[in-house]
Scaffold this motif. Sequence first.
Motif, PDB file in Angstrom:
ATOM      1  N   ALA A 117       3.211   8.237  13.734  1.00 46.86           N
ATOM      2  CA  ALA A 117       4.134   7.052  13.301  1.00 46.86           C
ATOM      3  C   ALA A 117       3.196   5.767  13.572  1.00 46.86           C
ATOM      4  CB  ALA A 117       5.209   6.938  14.665  1.00 46.86           C
ATOM      5  N   VAL A 118       3.548   4.928  12.408  1.00 48.36           N
ATOM      6  CA  VAL A 118       2.705   3.606  12.465  1.00 48.36           C
ATOM      7  C   VAL A 118       3.631   2.494  12.246  1.00 48.36           C
ATOM      8  CG1 VAL A 118       1.098   4.788  11.319  1.00 48.36           C
ATOM      9  CG2 VAL A 118       2.773   3.748   9.976  1.00 48.36           C
ATOM     10  N   GLU A 119       3.065   1.391  12.569  1.00 46.94           N
ATOM     11  CA  GLU A 119       3.537  -0.071  12.644  1.00 46.94           C
ATOM     12  C   GLU A 119       2.854  -0.766  11.387  1.00 46.94           C
ATOM     13  OE1 GLU A 119       6.070  -1.485  14.144  1.00 46.94           O
ATOM     14  OE2 GLU A 119       6.443   0.120  15.499  1.00 46.94           O
ATOM     15  N   THR A 120       3.690  -1.374  10.539  1.00 47.65           N
ATOM     16  CA  THR A 120       3.134  -1.957   9.263  1.00 47.65           C
ATOM     17  C   THR A 120       2.673  -3.435   9.512  1.00 47.65           C
ATOM     18  OG1 THR A 120       5.226  -2.667   8.286  1.00 47.65           O
ATOM     19  CG2 THR A 120       4.231  -0.560   7.703  1.00 47.65           C
ATOM     20  N   GLY A 121       1.746  -3.953   8.808  1.00 41.78           N
ATOM     21  CA  GLY A 121       1.622  -5.530   9.099  1.00 41.78           C
ATOM     22  C   GLY A 121       1.573  -5.995   7.663  1.00 41.78           C
ATOM     23  N   LEU A 122       0.377  -6.827   7.054  1.00 40.31           N
ATOM     24  CA  LEU A 122       0.555  -7.421   5.804  1.00 40.31           C
ATOM     25  C   LEU A 122       0.378  -6.462   4.598  1.00 40.31           C
ATOM     26  CD1 LEU A 122      -2.054 -10.328   6.944  1.00 40.31           C
ATOM     27  CD2 LEU A 122       0.642 -10.173   6.914  1.00 40.31           C
ATOM     28  N   PHE A 123       0.992  -6.728   3.488  1.00 38.19           N
ATOM     29  CA  PHE A 123       0.878  -6.264   2.341  1.00 38.19           C
ATOM     30  C   PHE A 123       0.186  -6.961   1.461  1.00 38.19           C
ATOM     31  CE2 PHE A 123       4.162  -4.090   4.378  1.00 38.19           C
ATOM     32  CZ  PHE A 123       4.547  -3.034   3.803  1.00 38.19           C
ATOM     33  N   ALA A 124      -1.076  -6.467   0.683  1.00 38.23           N
ATOM     34  CA  ALA A 124      -1.601  -7.045  -0.342  1.00 38.23           C
ATOM     35  C   ALA A 124      -2.337  -6.147  -1.333  1.00 38.23           C
ATOM     36  CB  ALA A 124      -2.603  -7.865   0.338  1.00 38.23           C
ATOM     37  N   ASP A 125      -2.241  -6.220  -2.360  1.00 40.64           N
ATOM     38  CA  ASP A 125      -2.940  -5.546  -3.540  1.00 40.64           C
ATOM     39  C   ASP A 125      -2.695  -4.118  -3.451  1.00 40.64           C
ATOM     40  OD1 ASP A 125      -3.869  -8.137  -4.531  1.00 40.64           O
ATOM     41  OD2 ASP A 125      -5.820  -7.933  -3.090  1.00 40.64           O
ATOM     42  N   GLY A 126      -1.423  -3.941  -3.254  1.00 48.14           N
ATOM     43  CA  GLY A 126      -1.162  -2.170  -3.106  1.00 48.14           C
ATOM     44  C   GLY A 126      -1.579  -1.648  -2.006  1.00 48.14           C
ATOM     45  N   TYR A 127      -2.253  -2.330  -0.813  1.00 44.51           N
ATOM     46  CA  TYR A 127      -2.356  -1.963   0.266  1.00 44.51           C
ATOM     47  C   TYR A 127      -1.498  -2.424   1.495  1.00 44.51           C
ATOM     48  CZ  TYR A 127      -6.320   0.741  -1.572  1.00 44.51           C
ATOM     49  OH  TYR A 127      -7.170   1.529  -2.318  1.00 44.51           O
ATOM     50  N   VAL A 128      -1.645  -1.622   2.608  1.00 46.80           N
ATOM     51  CA  VAL A 128      -0.741  -2.193   3.929  1.00 46.80           C
ATOM     52  C   VAL A 128      -1.623  -1.955   5.066  1.00 46.80           C
ATOM     53  CG1 VAL A 128       0.407   0.033   4.033  1.00 46.80           C
ATOM     54  CG2 VAL A 128       1.420  -2.182   5.018  1.00 46.80           C
ATOM     55  N   GLU A 129      -1.429  -3.035   5.775  1.00 50.59           N
ATOM     56  CA  GLU A 129      -1.982  -3.023   7.400  1.00 50.59           C
ATOM     57  C   GLU A 129      -1.259  -2.074   8.075  1.00 50.59           C
ATOM     58  OE1 GLU A 129      -2.621  -5.739  11.186  1.00 50.59           O
ATOM     59  OE2 GLU A 129      -1.914  -6.720   9.389  1.00 50.59           O
ATOM     60  N   VAL A 130      -2.009  -1.052   8.770  1.00 51.41           N
ATOM     61  CA  VAL A 130      -1.250  -0.127   9.629  1.00 51.41           C
ATOM     62  C   VAL A 130      -1.851   0.105  11.005  1.00 51.41           C
ATOM     63  CG1 VAL A 130      -0.339   1.420   7.750  1.00 51.41           C
ATOM     64  CG2 VAL A 130      -2.520   1.877   8.751  1.00 51.41           C
ATOM     65  N   THR A 131      -1.244   0.260  12.131  1.00 53.19           N
ATOM     66  CA  THR A 131      -1.635   0.619  13.557  1.00 53.19           C
ATOM     67  C   THR A 131      -0.603   1.733  14.059  1.00 53.19           C
ATOM     68  OG1 THR A 131      -0.135  -1.294  14.341  1.00 53.19           O
ATOM     69  CG2 THR A 131      -2.044  -1.873  14.086  1.00 53.19           C
ATOM     70  N   GLY A 132      -1.305   2.376  14.693  1.00 54.73           N
ATOM     71  CA  GLY A 132      -0.560   3.436  15.588  1.00 54.73           C
ATOM     72  C   GLY A 132      -1.526   4.532  16.368  1.00 54.73           C
ATOM     73  N   GLU A 133      -0.961   4.843  17.431  1.00 52.23           N
ATOM     74  CA  GLU A 133      -1.612   5.863  18.267  1.00 52.23           C
ATOM     75  C   GLU A 133      -2.163   7.080  17.635  1.00 52.23           C
ATOM     76  OE1 GLU A 133      -1.204   8.100  22.748  1.00 52.23           O
ATOM     77  OE2 GLU A 133       0.650   6.899  21.706  1.00 52.23           O
ATOM     78  N   GLY A 134      -3.505   7.128  17.510  1.00 57.74           N
ATOM     79  CA  GLY A 134      -4.214   8.357  16.939  1.00 57.74           C
ATOM     80  C   GLY A 134      -4.876   7.825  15.737  1.00 57.74           C
ATOM     81  N   LEU A 135      -4.475   6.831  15.161  1.00 58.55           N
ATOM     82  CA  LEU A 135      -5.364   6.346  13.903  1.00 58.55           C
ATOM     83  C   LEU A 135      -6.672   5.928  14.371  1.00 58.55           C
ATOM     84  CD1 LEU A 135      -2.564   4.030  12.076  1.00 58.55           C
ATOM     85  CD2 LEU A 135      -3.496   6.509  11.660  1.00 58.55           C
ATOM     86  N   ALA A 136      -7.453   6.097  13.266  1.00 63.81           N
ATOM     87  CA  ALA A 136      -9.064   5.726  13.518  1.00 63.81           C
ATOM     88  C   ALA A 136      -9.425   5.579  12.001  1.00 63.81           C
ATOM     89  CB  ALA A 136      -9.796   6.629  14.092  1.00 63.81           C
ATOM     90  N   GLU A 137     -10.443   4.960  11.939  1.00 60.33           N
ATOM     91  CA  GLU A 137     -11.301   4.380  10.734  1.00 60.33           C
ATOM     92  C   GLU A 137     -12.005   5.908  10.191  1.00 60.33           C
ATOM     93  OE1 GLU A 137     -14.441   1.379   8.701  1.00 60.33           O
ATOM     94  OE2 GLU A 137     -13.978   1.368  10.838  1.00 60.33           O
ATOM     95  N   GLY A 138     -11.607   5.979   8.659  1.00 55.67           N
ATOM     96  CA  GLY A 138     -12.369   7.077   8.166  1.00 55.67           C
ATOM     97  C   GLY A 138     -11.610   8.360   8.087  1.00 55.67           C
TER      98      GLY A 138
END
Length: 280
Positions: free
Chosen positions: A252-273
């Motif tokens: 499960a994630v929380e969304t943030g800003l949208f731009a150029d077809g991408y969206v900012e996301v945060t959530g437990e267990g998310l990591a870069e890569g």
Amino acid sequence: LGCLFQGTLTALPAAGDTIGRGEELYSVDDTPVVLLYGTLPAYRTLANGTEGADVEQFEENLERLGYDGFTVDDEYTAKTAAAVEEWQEDLGLAETGAVDLGRVAYAPGEIRVDTVETNPGDPAQGAVFTYTGLDKLVTVEVELDSQELVVIGGPVTITLPDGTEAPGTVTGSETAVVEGGQGDESETVLNVTVAADDPAVFDGLDQASIDVGFPGDTAEDVLTVPVEALLGLAEGGYGLEIADGDATTLIAVETGLFADGYVEVTGEGLAEGQSVVVPS
């Protein structure tokens, strides 16, 4: 631009004429009404002994026109009157040393005549002509839902008809009601004015269709995913399907800003890569 004299209009400018400091706006009974620069409107006759901010504004103009022998301050003295007599002589006026109400009119700077609303021979009363400044501005309608993007003094990007982009600045905004068509309701919008940081970018343009881009919020050092990767969850909200080899995990994630077809996301267990599944 109105006239404060009684009499007959004997000369008028033409639409499109530019008028600068010390130049004739129009004439009444064959005597000129002169443009000076300033923001305080003329509201009284100026003569020896008059004091106030309007005196200083007038004296600043008189000095800029090349007359001297007086001190630029808020006091109209005998020395000011002597300089005014020289100015009146140059204009072909009676050398009284006093500036009658209506002899000068003030604008912030050089003006361009827009529409002339009278004719020679008409009584000198009411509006004579309308005018604009020489600075070229862009006016854009912004919906009230997006008014948070409009910041007076804030930066914008101006896209010219040939596709060239130039930086600009928001100079003002005001609400306006746009009447709807038959059967449609009227809409309240913001009319936003924008100036180019380099006015030369508008050279050669008079009226043209120009795009204005307003910066939105920004976020740095955040995780983003393609918008198409978002999955609607049965309990509400969004999730991402994270691929790990042949297995996948739903987070499960929380969304943030949208731009150029991408969206900012945060959530437990998310990591870069991490790899996310994007439905085809």
